[in-house]
Design a protein around this motif. Structure first.
Motif: not given
Ligand code: NAD
Length: 387
Positions: A40, A44, A46, A99, A149, A184
């Protein structure tokens, strides 16, 4: 008592901080760069804002888009194999926590042998032993704090596990709020409450220190003040900037102090029902805090103040009750369902959620109130009924 404090990686924050990317890449002696992102973000345009300056400067870049939210182990295995096979010499992650977590994994395991499964924390048999490829992380959500992290979270069939080691820490983080404008409202809300949860749990954690306290309280101030505006009007630069700093500070806070009960109970919800990490934290936050309130009244009074209210005429007990109510109101105001029913979780699932949550012993150990099986079931039940 002494403690280890980690403030890594070298970070650029604030509006247009992405402009530092090229100088940072130039510091490393690299030519072939893998950019890990989700489809995605590529669609877009980005991802292109990151890739274009690198290509214009003569770097060879490849964009890898096989990232899905809450990435399953198989996606990690595929990416690591691809990274090894193609002999990249740097990885850059552009996206949300999904990612970025995969980027860290690819970077470190490029220099190791075996499968990703071998390195999982709970069931793996191998240890990370050396640094991998230079890694730059560029978050596009204000949520996980993954950019600071040493953890990579992977989804298994009905649970989650992590690969974790300080060699997963990135070399550079670029936390530019301009990249979050396109988020969003629903994702802004879930990822924003995720960041708030990191800060709240770091502040009440048994491992909290004066350093993590400072980070956590400032994160709570920024996020509580900005999240409603960021959800309602995603183009508000100030709200996006505050959310970006807030999630970055919250990431540093929880990386140093750890998270506790909310995360321990949220992981099984993500694992069994594939609900976004931010949403599962958000729905549980008021109920876990309500249940453990008595064990950390003073700290909850501080959180209430950091959320922008005044506890000066309240007892600690009164302020802690009000803190729980305000956390609940915040979750409702950003339109996240406030009960497990709201996520179509049925009552008969509460037993198996409880069974998985009690396995999160390392996380539960940081809760200021010990949480046993009956406590965990009672919290899930309250979150189910909305009481
Ligand atoms: P995500 O990376 O899964 O993204 C969620 C959605 O947002 C996706 O569909 C993506 O395409 C969209 N998106 C992202 N950036 C965007 C933007 N700028 N504009 C439009 N759409 C956008 O969501 P998240 O909550 O950032 O990450 C969740 C993951 O991170 C989980 O797997 C969770 O377990 C993990 N996590 C990791 C840590 C760590 O310390 N490593 C901490 C907490 C969570």
């Amino acid at each position: 008592m002494s403690e280890k404090i980690t403030f890594t990686p070298l970070s650029y924050t604030g509006w247009d901080s992405l402009s530092h990317l090229l100088d940072e890449v130039n510091r490393f002696n690299v030519s072939k760069i893998l950019v890990v992102t989700d489809p995605f973000l590529k669609d877009i345009g980005l991802t292109n804002t990151v890739v274009e300056p690198l290509e214009n400067a003569g770097y060879s870049t490849e964009i890898y888009t096989e990232v899905v939210p809450e990435p399953p182990l198989a996606i990690g295995e595929k990416l690591v194999a691809y990274t090894r096979d193609n002999e990249f010499d740097m990885v850059i992650g552009v996206g949300g926590g999904s990612a970025l977590d995969l980027t860290k994994l690819a970077g470190v395991l490029a220099s190791h042998e075996g499968n990703v499964a071998d390195y999982l924390n709970l069931t793996g048999t191998k240890k990370v032993t050396k640094k991998g490829l230079p890694t730059i992380l560029i978050p596009t959500t204000s949520g996980t704090g993954s950019e600071v992290t040493n953890i990579s979270v992977l989804s298994l069939e009905t649970s989650k596990d992590v690969v974790t080691h300080d060699y997963l820490l990135a070399d550079v983080a670029i936390v530019d709020p301009a990249l979050t404008i396109s988020l969003p409202p629903k994702v802004t809300a879930a990822t924003g409450v995720d960041a708030l949860t990191h800060a709240v749990e770091a502040y009440i954690s048994k491992n909290a220190s004066p350093v993590s306290d400072a980070l956590a309280l400032q994160a709570i101030r920024l996020i509580s003040n900005a999240i409603r505006t960021a959800v309602l009007n995603g183009e508000d630069k100030q709200a996006r900037t505050d959310m970006s700093y807030g999630s970055y500070l919250a990431g540093l806070a929880f990386f140093n102090a750890g998270v506790a009960g909310v995360h321990a109970l949220a992981y099984p919800i993500g694992g069994q029902f594939h609900i976004a990490h931010g949403d599962s934290n958000a729905v549980l936050l008021p109920y876990v805090m309500g249940y453990i309130r008595q064990s950390c009244e003073k700290r909850m009074k501080d959180i209430y103040d950091a959320m922008g209210f005044s506890s000066s005429n309240l007892s600690q007990e009164e302020a802690s009750y009000k803190c729980v109510a305000e956390l609940k109101r915040l979750v409702e105001d950003v339109n996240i369902p406030s009960t497990l029913k709201g996520f179509n979780i049925t009552e008969d699932a509460l037993e198996s959620l409880t069974k998985d949550a009690i396995e999160q012993k390392r996380i539960l150990a940081r809760s200021p109130m010990p949480l046993q099986k009956d406590d965990i079931f009672a919290i899930y039940k309250a979150a189910f009924d909305g009481t």
